[in-house]
Motif scaffolding. Structure first.
Motif, PDB file in Angstrom:
ATOM      1  N   GLY A 165      42.303  25.760  42.729  1.00 50.66           N
ATOM      2  CA  GLY A 165      41.143  25.479  43.607  1.00 50.66           C
ATOM      3  C   GLY A 165      41.075  25.654  44.961  1.00 50.66           C
ATOM      4  N   MET A 166      42.360  24.917  45.558  1.00 49.21           N
ATOM      5  CA  MET A 166      42.566  25.177  47.017  1.00 49.21           C
ATOM      6  C   MET A 166      42.825  26.364  47.443  1.00 49.21           C
ATOM      7  SD  MET A 166      44.820  21.605  47.411  1.00 49.21           S
ATOM      8  CE  MET A 166      44.907  21.476  49.229  1.00 49.21           C
ATOM      9  N   ILE A 167      43.819  27.134  46.766  1.00 48.96           N
ATOM     10  CA  ILE A 167      44.039  28.567  47.065  1.00 48.96           C
ATOM     11  C   ILE A 167      42.780  29.461  47.210  1.00 48.96           C
ATOM     12  CG2 ILE A 167      45.509  30.452  46.642  1.00 48.96           C
ATOM     13  CD1 ILE A 167      47.387  28.773  44.905  1.00 48.96           C
ATOM     14  N   ILE A 168      42.118  29.407  46.291  1.00 51.26           N
ATOM     15  CA  ILE A 168      40.688  30.212  46.138  1.00 51.26           C
ATOM     16  C   ILE A 168      40.069  29.619  47.204  1.00 51.26           C
ATOM     17  CG2 ILE A 168      38.798  30.659  44.762  1.00 51.26           C
ATOM     18  CD1 ILE A 168      40.145  30.221  42.219  1.00 51.26           C
ATOM     19  N   ALA A 169      39.611  28.398  47.447  1.00 54.01           N
ATOM     20  CA  ALA A 169      39.096  27.782  48.753  1.00 54.01           C
ATOM     21  C   ALA A 169      39.258  28.449  50.030  1.00 54.01           C
ATOM     22  CB  ALA A 169      39.118  26.597  48.756  1.00 54.01           C
ATOM     23  N   ALA A 170      40.803  28.520  50.128  1.00 52.86           N
ATOM     24  CA  ALA A 170      41.534  29.128  51.349  1.00 52.86           C
ATOM     25  C   ALA A 170      41.041  30.475  51.562  1.00 52.86           C
ATOM     26  CB  ALA A 170      42.879  28.717  51.243  1.00 52.86           C
TER      27      ALA A 170
ATOM     28  N   GLU B 103      47.087  28.462  29.292  1.00 54.31           N
ATOM     29  CA  GLU B 103      45.747  27.812  29.113  1.00 54.31           C
ATOM     30  C   GLU B 103      44.765  28.801  30.066  1.00 54.31           C
ATOM     31  OE1 GLU B 103      44.444  25.502  27.053  1.00 54.31           O
ATOM     32  OE2 GLU B 103      46.353  25.469  26.288  1.00 54.31           O
ATOM     33  N   GLY B 104      45.094  29.759  30.484  1.00 52.63           N
ATOM     34  CA  GLY B 104      44.470  30.582  31.319  1.00 52.63           C
ATOM     35  C   GLY B 104      44.401  30.234  32.811  1.00 52.63           C
ATOM     36  N   GLY B 105      45.530  29.543  33.186  1.00 55.74           N
ATOM     37  CA  GLY B 105      45.412  29.026  34.551  1.00 55.74           C
ATOM     38  C   GLY B 105      45.822  30.467  35.489  1.00 55.74           C
ATOM     39  N   TYR B 106      45.459  30.069  36.704  1.00 51.20           N
ATOM     40  CA  TYR B 106      45.732  31.108  37.820  1.00 51.20           C
ATOM     41  C   TYR B 106      44.908  32.665  37.692  1.00 51.20           C
ATOM     42  CZ  TYR B 106      48.508  27.921  40.177  1.00 51.20           C
ATOM     43  OH  TYR B 106      49.171  26.631  40.786  1.00 51.20           O
ATOM     44  N   LYS B 107      44.323  32.711  36.589  1.00 52.73           N
ATOM     45  CA  LYS B 107      43.447  33.854  36.407  1.00 52.73           C
ATOM     46  C   LYS B 107      42.395  33.870  37.394  1.00 52.73           C
ATOM     47  CE  LYS B 107      43.701  35.459  31.541  1.00 52.73           C
ATOM     48  NZ  LYS B 107      43.513  34.451  30.693  1.00 52.73           N
ATOM     49  N   ALA B 108      41.780  32.886  37.685  1.00 54.43           N
ATOM     50  CA  ALA B 108      40.678  32.717  38.561  1.00 54.43           C
ATOM     51  C   ALA B 108      41.363  33.175  39.768  1.00 54.43           C
ATOM     52  CB  ALA B 108      40.048  31.342  38.658  1.00 54.43           C
ATOM     53  N   LEU B 109      42.329  32.874  40.293  1.00 52.12           N
ATOM     54  CA  LEU B 109      42.844  33.215  41.542  1.00 52.12           C
ATOM     55  C   LEU B 109      43.080  34.700  41.575  1.00 52.12           C
ATOM     56  CD1 LEU B 109      44.420  32.540  44.302  1.00 52.12           C
ATOM     57  CD2 LEU B 109      46.375  32.247  43.009  1.00 52.12           C
ATOM     58  N   GLN B 110      43.760  35.263  40.585  1.00 52.16           N
ATOM     59  CA  GLN B 110      43.861  36.724  40.323  1.00 52.16           C
ATOM     60  C   GLN B 110      42.598  37.524  40.464  1.00 52.16           C
ATOM     61  OE1 GLN B 110      45.903  36.967  37.042  1.00 52.16           O
ATOM     62  NE2 GLN B 110      48.164  37.167  38.016  1.00 52.16           N
ATOM     63  N   LYS B 111      41.315  37.067  39.949  1.00 54.48           N
ATOM     64  CA  LYS B 111      40.213  37.575  40.029  1.00 54.48           C
ATOM     65  C   LYS B 111      39.567  37.476  41.363  1.00 54.48           C
ATOM     66  CE  LYS B 111      35.686  36.984  37.324  1.00 54.48           C
ATOM     67  NZ  LYS B 111      35.125  36.095  36.339  1.00 54.48           N
ATOM     68  N   SER B 112      39.851  36.155  41.844  1.00 53.76           N
ATOM     69  CA  SER B 112      39.123  36.129  43.382  1.00 53.76           C
ATOM     70  C   SER B 112      39.834  36.885  44.347  1.00 53.76           C
ATOM     71  CB  SER B 112      39.387  34.622  43.604  1.00 53.76           C
ATOM     72  OG  SER B 112      38.977  33.810  42.796  1.00 53.76           O
ATOM     73  N   LEU B 113      41.133  37.107  44.210  1.00 54.37           N
ATOM     74  CA  LEU B 113      42.032  37.972  45.155  1.00 54.37           C
ATOM     75  C   LEU B 113      41.612  39.428  45.015  1.00 54.37           C
ATOM     76  CD1 LEU B 113      45.131  36.168  45.848  1.00 54.37           C
ATOM     77  CD2 LEU B 113      43.246  35.856  46.989  1.00 54.37           C
ATOM     78  N   CYS B 114      41.742  39.760  43.587  1.00 52.76           N
ATOM     79  CA  CYS B 114      41.325  41.330  43.460  1.00 52.76           C
ATOM     80  C   CYS B 114      40.157  41.819  43.447  1.00 52.76           C
ATOM     81  CB  CYS B 114      42.212  41.490  41.892  1.00 52.76           C
ATOM     82  SG  CYS B 114      43.745  41.063  42.075  1.00 52.76           S
ATOM     83  N   ASP B 115      39.106  41.165  42.799  1.00 56.06           N
ATOM     84  CA  ASP B 115      37.775  41.452  42.538  1.00 56.06           C
ATOM     85  C   ASP B 115      36.870  41.164  43.457  1.00 56.06           C
ATOM     86  OD1 ASP B 115      39.354  42.245  40.217  1.00 56.06           O
ATOM     87  OD2 ASP B 115      38.253  40.999  38.966  1.00 56.06           O
ATOM     88  N   TYR B 116      36.982  40.140  44.273  1.00 50.07           N
ATOM     89  CA  TYR B 116      35.886  39.597  45.172  1.00 50.07           C
ATOM     90  C   TYR B 116      36.446  39.518  46.619  1.00 50.07           C
ATOM     91  CZ  TYR B 116      33.616  37.175  41.195  1.00 50.07           C
ATOM     92  OH  TYR B 116      32.990  36.812  40.036  1.00 50.07           O
ATOM     93  N   GLU B 117      35.504  39.659  47.376  1.00 50.24           N
ATOM     94  CA  GLU B 117      35.745  39.712  48.962  1.00 50.24           C
ATOM     95  C   GLU B 117      35.494  38.092  48.926  1.00 50.24           C
ATOM     96  OE1 GLU B 117      36.332  41.777  51.539  1.00 50.24           O
ATOM     97  OE2 GLU B 117      36.533  43.089  49.854  1.00 50.24           O
ATOM     98  N   PRO B 118      36.075  37.471  50.354  1.00 49.27           N
ATOM     99  CA  PRO B 118      35.894  36.456  50.384  1.00 49.27           C
ATOM    100  C   PRO B 118      34.203  35.782  50.372  1.00 49.27           C
ATOM    101  CG  PRO B 118      37.744  37.112  52.000  1.00 49.27           C
ATOM    102  CD  PRO B 118      37.012  38.274  51.144  1.00 49.27           C
TER     103      PRO B 118
END
Ligand SMILES: Cc1cc2nc3c(=O)[nH]c(=O)nc-3n(C[C@H](O)[C@H](O)[C@H](O)COP(=O)(O)O)c2cc1C
Ligand code: FES
Lengths: 243, 601
Positions: B212-217, B130-145
């Motif tokens: 959500g928690m991983i992204i927050a962390a 359902e598109g899960g963990y894509k946001a995590l990938q996006k945060s880790l690869c494309d974004y600075e904290p």
């Protein structure tokens, strides 16, 4: 003897590996091991190894599930009850097993209390004393933390656990009347146990199934949309044995 | 394809249903085409047990094990729906086949609950597909904290735990605070009686919270997370545990997540039953193995939290929203909702309402739309009287405020709060004084006892209300109540006491008449307060079934089977058990005026 014990443990370890969720379905203590000879050393060994098994599970999965503790203790009781009639001592060893499975840190107090209550159904003075010794806290400190939380009980509960919801959704749908009916039927107040030790009556604030209000949990089963007359029937049925 | 939460009934019933569905599939040799799977809560608990046939979305309600065969046979072999199990619109009388067209769902916008009821919560594959963990990938690869925090700030996301503090701000405070390691905590202590959305999310879609928690962390530089789950939610704990295991196996949790140098893990902490532990400082004390006593803030947990380190505490729903924001962008998110409250809100609709269950709507939706369009209004022909929001910290809003658009600001102005989102609908059989009394009793029991205003003040207010309910109230009591309420509000240490007077204040504000009739006329308009009513049996309706006779604890009911029963007023203690039990609603309540009339006759 020693080698057999080790072997036993090995086997059980393998069992864990097959069960990544940590639930153990196999009997862990070999009954024959003590049937042969009435050997206190062996008994000690079994108990000790159960404690170690619990500890291993704790280390491996970072928690002890109710099922784990139950399985270990059932097999332990089975293995020992014939030859070792002093049940209290078994209890004490189990208690040690459960307590020692957690790391010796004062911050582990609540998880330890929870694990102990999970098995013994309540916290006796003896268990709290042991916990306080293990964690280097005073008995008073243990008691003060335990009594803060509604989860902990200090008296052996009855055979059947009746939990009524006193949450708002259930309240507006007549949960208070239900409680009244149960109290009067069983002739006890909430939080008490009937004299024949059949029922313990309790309330919780919301069981999370407000759509079923008013809700009552009898043992582990939730009954929703209950009327007092229906609840009383259920209680009578439970008392007769067919829950 | 089948729903499997305890909310559809008790567990054995659910297993039976699943078994019979599987059997029916096997019987018709459909096991290649049809898969029976279970999901978490669909939200529409009133109609449970629910079976949904995906992908087309046929929605079956009240399914019993014996219906399984009919569903499989008729639906899959004859390709026509089983009409009697479809949702029937109460107004038009039409059957509605499709999930999305049922009014209950049609008027909702499900963002946080996006996956609830669609995926199997115990399978990480379902979430990923359902598109899960894509946001995590996006945060880790494309974004600075810092960019993640910026994005969350821009989205306008506010904490869903009650206070509604800006999540982005909280995260950036935590990030800036000196001290290592940093912690994050997910608050799943849902203590508000009458709210069950956090539980539903944990049970139906645990991975969204984990993500959500991983992204927050990652955003805050935290290495360790706790989730504090209420003791009463064993299924939620189990599902969450399975989910963390799976996430670890898939390298979303643990060392070097997704082969980056970011590491993070989550520990589950089971609460031990104390409402006040939902308060953040109390929760932290509890995690550290102490009594859950709150401490004054500042310092806020973002400066000194668990083990004295910077800690960010967020609610389950807050975390579950984060992945969507990252995926779809802050701009999209902030286009939903109102000026001051962005996004959607989840409510647990319960009480006197036709469709009780979990709903999610945009901020700015009016109470009327929520209660009447989605909730289907008050059942059994009774009149809508008010709605209680926000649990023991919230207030009761009357019918005149039905057109109020729901957001943080409006709710606060009306004297209530949004809180965690419990909405308990009341009809004209609910006594407001009694409800206020109920909440005070709750607070009084849950107060940690550390500060005097809360411990003694609430007790004093409770005693006054009890007096009013017993018919011993005086008009001065109202002023005294308001005065006490102000003091408790101002002087209490934590949120528990500061908000405790809300139910009393709002009921006095909006339902003053009701207090006055209790005090002056010694009469309870809703006929709920036991001291002010008498029970009688309507002879026309009584069928002589003896149910009331059997259930009366004081043996106050006289009459034989098949004969009309009567109540002996001398023995009757007004407990109401007979009224609640009577299948033909023959037991009536009389208030003071009616009593006098009866006596005169
Ligand atoms: C008495 C009391 C009870 C609370 N209960 C909860 C709760 O059950 N769940 C929750 O998430 N927050 C609860 N809170 C709010 C928390 O203190 C905290 O504000 C919240 O978890 C922050 O998360 P958020 O920023 O996502 O809203 C409670 C606060 C008080 C004062
Ligand atoms: S209020 Fe009873 S289950 Fe929620």
């Amino acid at each position: 003897m020693e080698s057999q014990k080790t072997k036993n443990r090995k086997e059980s370890e393998e069992d864990f590996d097959d069960n990544p969720t940590g639930s153990m379905s196999t009997v862990l203590v070999d009954k024959e091991e003590i049937d042969d000879h009435f050997d206190y050393e062996a008994i000690d060994g079994i108990i000790e190894s159960s404690g170690r098994i619990l500890k291993e599970i704790q280390n491996k999965y970072n928690y002890l599930s109710k099922n784990d503790i139950k399985q270990v203790t059932i097999s332990l009781n089975e293995a020992l009850s014939d030859v070792f009639p002093i049940l209290e001592e078994i209890d004490e060893r189990i208690l040690e097993g459960i307590i020692f499975a957690k790391e010796r840190k004062a911050t582990n107090l609540i998880p330890i209390l929870q694990a102990v209550q999970e098995h013994f159904d309540y916290l006796s003075k003896m268990t709290m004393k042991r916990i306080s010794e293990y964690l280097d806290l005073s008995l008073n400190e243990v008691y003060s933390v335990a009594t803060f939380y509604t989860q902990f009980k200090y008296e052996k509960p009855g055979e059947h656990q009746i939990t009524l919801c006193s949450g708002t959704a259930c309240f507006v749908k007549g949960g208070n009347i239900l409680l009244d009916a149960a109290e009067k039927h069983l002739n006890i107040k909430s939080g008490e146990t009937t004299e024949d030790r059949m029922f313990t009556l309790e309330t919780v604030s919301c069981m999370g199934c407000c759509a079923l209000a008013p809700a009552v949990m009898i043992d582990d089963e939730i009954h929703g949309h209950l009327k007092p007359s229906k609840l009383i029937k259920l209680l009578q049925k439970t008392r007769k044995g067919g829950s | 394809m089948c729903e499997g939460l305890g909310c559809g009934g008790s567990k054995p019933g659910m297993n039976e249903l699943r078994e019979s569905l599987i059997q029916a599939v096997d019987l018709h040799n459909l096991s290649d085409d049809v898969k029976v799977d279970f999901t978490g809560c669909h939200g529409f608990c009133q109609k449970g047990p629910i079976v949904v046939i995906e992908p087309e979305g046929t929605f079956y309600t009240h399914v019993k094990p014996k219906d399984a065969n009919a569903i499989i046979k008729q639906h899959f072999i004859k390709s026509e729906p089983v009409k009697r199990l479809l949702y029937k619109d109460a107004e038009t009388g039409k059957y509605i086949q499709n999930y999305d067209e049922v009014p209950f769902y049609k008027n909702q916008q499900r963002i946080i609950l996006r996956n609830c009821g669609h995926i199997n919560p115990e399978k990480i594959e379902d979430y990923i597909s359902e598109g899960g963990y894509k946001a995590l990938q996006k945060s880790l690869c494309d974004y600075e904290p810092l960019e993640v925090i910026e994005e969350i700030k821009k989205s306008g996301l506010r904490g869903r735990g009650g206070a509604g503090f800006s999540t982005g701000m909280k995260w950036s405070f935590c990030r800036q605070s000196p001290g290592e390691p940093k912690y994050i905590i997910c608050n799943a202590d849902e203590g508000d009686p009458g709210a069950f959305m956090d539980r539903s999310i944990l049970e139906a879609d645990p991975h969204s919270v984990i993500e959500g928690m991983i992204i927050a962390a990652y955003a805050m530089g935290a290495t360790k997370g706790y989730i504090y789950v209420r003791a009463e939610y064993p299924v939620a704990v189990r599902r969450f545990r399975i989910a963390t295991e799976d996430a670890r196996i898939n390298r979303f949790l643990g060392e070097n997540i997704l082969d980056t140098n970011f590491s993070f893990d989550i520990e589950i902490y089971e609460g031990a039953g104390a409402f006040v532990c939902g308060e953040e400082t109390a929760l932290i004390a509890s995690i550290m193995g102490k009594r859950g006593n709150p401490v004054p803030r500042p310092p806020y947990p973002t400066t000194t939290g668990v083990w004295g380190k910077p800690t960010s505490i967020n609610n389950v729903k807050t975390f579950a929203t984060v992945p969507v924001i990252i995926n779809r962008g802050a701009e999209w998110y902030s286009s939903i909702g109102t000026e001051d409250s962005k996004g959607t809100a989840i409510f647990a609709l319960t009480g006197k309402i036709t469709n009780s269950g979990l709903i999610e709507v945009q901020f700015g939706t009016t109470l009327r739309e929520i209660i009447f369009d989605i909730g289907g209004g008050v059942p059994n022909g009774y009149e809508f009287k008010g709605v209680q929001t926000g649990g023991p910290s919230g207030g009761c809003l009357p019918a005149s405020l039905l057109d109020l658009p729901v957001d943080y600001k409006n709710m606060a102005q009306s004297g209530s709060i949004l809180g965690s989102g419990g909405m308990i609908v009341l009809d004209n059989n609910d006594c407001m004084v009694k409800l206020a009394n109920y909440f005070l009793n709750f607070i009084q029991e849950e107060s940690c006892g550390k500060c005097v205003p809360c411990r003694v003040g609430v007790k004093a207010m409770y005693d006054i209300l009890q007096r009013i309910i017993d018919g011993q109230g005086e008009m001065e009591d109202l002023d005294l109540l308001e005065e006490l309420a102000d003091t408790v509000k101002l002087a209490s240490l934590c949120g528990l006491g500061q908000t405790a007077p809300n139910p009393v204040l709002t009921t006095i504000k909006y339902f003053r008449d009701e207090y006055i009739s209790h005090i002056v006329d010694k009469s309870c308009p809703a006929k709920e307060c036991q001291a002010l009513i008498k029970f009688a049996i309507d002879e026309g309706l009584c069928t002589g079934c003896t149910i009331c006779f059997q259930s009366c604890p004081t043996h106050a009911i006289i009459g034989r089977k098949g004969e009309r029963h009567t109540i002996d007023p001398l023995r009757c203690t007004q407990c109401g058990i007979c009224e609640a039990s009577c299948p033909s609603k023959a037991i009536i309540k009389l208030d003071r005026c009616e009593m006098e009339k009866v006596v005169l006759v």
